[in-house]
Design a protein around this motif. Structure first.
Motif, short mmCIF file in Angstrom:
data_model
loop_
_atom_site.label_atom_id
_atom_site.label_comp_id
_atom_site.label_asym_id
_atom_site.label_seq_id
_atom_site.Cartn_x
_atom_site.Cartn_y
_atom_site.Cartn_z
N UNK A 131 0.79 -1.22 0.00
CA UNK A 131 0.00 0.00 0.00
C UNK A 131 0.82 1.27 0.00
N UNK A 132 2.04 1.22 0.52
CA UNK A 132 2.89 2.42 0.54
C UNK A 132 3.91 2.42 -0.59
N UNK A 133 3.98 1.36 -1.37
CA UNK A 133 4.94 1.25 -2.48
C UNK A 133 4.17 0.97 -3.77
N UNK A 134 3.93 2.01 -4.54
CA UNK A 134 3.10 1.89 -5.72
C UNK A 134 3.88 2.26 -6.98
N UNK A 135 3.72 1.47 -8.02
CA UNK A 135 4.41 1.72 -9.29
C UNK A 135 3.64 2.74 -10.13
N UNK A 136 4.38 3.57 -10.84
CA UNK A 136 3.80 4.54 -11.76
C UNK A 136 4.06 4.16 -13.21
N UNK A 137 5.17 3.47 -13.48
CA UNK A 137 5.55 3.09 -14.84
C UNK A 137 6.49 1.89 -14.76
N UNK A 138 6.42 1.02 -15.76
CA UNK A 138 7.32 -0.14 -15.84
C UNK A 138 7.63 -0.42 -17.30
N UNK A 139 8.91 -0.66 -17.59
CA UNK A 139 9.35 -0.91 -18.97
C UNK A 139 10.53 -1.87 -18.98
N UNK A 140 10.60 -2.68 -20.04
CA UNK A 140 11.77 -3.53 -20.25
C UNK A 140 12.96 -2.67 -20.63
N UNK A 141 14.12 -3.05 -20.13
CA UNK A 141 15.39 -2.45 -20.52
C UNK A 141 16.38 -3.60 -20.64
N UNK A 142 16.51 -4.13 -21.85
CA UNK A 142 17.31 -5.33 -22.04
C UNK A 142 16.64 -6.51 -21.36
N UNK A 143 17.37 -7.18 -20.46
CA UNK A 143 16.84 -8.33 -19.72
C UNK A 143 16.31 -7.94 -18.35
N UNK A 144 16.22 -6.66 -18.06
CA UNK A 144 15.74 -6.17 -16.76
C UNK A 144 14.48 -5.32 -16.97
N UNK A 145 13.76 -5.09 -15.88
CA UNK A 145 12.59 -4.22 -15.91
C UNK A 145 12.85 -3.03 -15.00
#
Length: 76
Positions: free
Chosen positions: A41-55
């Motif tokens: 509840x206190x840790x919320x994502x705003x954006x997520x994208x692949x960058x090579x083999x990592x996110x």
């Protein structure tokens, strides 16, 4: 540990709205996915994208996380 190749090759990550926060799902097929760990509840994502083999996940509080598998991340 790293993301399995089928997830990297499919290349889809999506934000999921839960009750009080956004989490991140990683897909290996249209209906086949796993969620990234480390959200509450206190840790919320705003954006997520692949960058090579990592996110790369940008958090609501400005933190940037680099996930190398479903549960391991480094702050960048």
């Amino acid at each position: 540990m790293a993301f399995p190749r089928e997830y990297v090759n499919y290349g889809v990550v999506k934000l999921n709205k839960f009750s009080n926060y956004n989490g991140v799902s990683v897909y290996k097929g249209q209906y086949d996915y796993m969620n990234l760990g480390g959200f509450s509840g206190s840790e919320s994502a705003e954006d997520a994208r692949w960058s090579g083999d990592a996110i790369i996940v940008n958090m609501r509080d400005g933190e940037v996380r680099r996930y190398t598998d479903f549960s391991s991340f480094n702050r960048v």
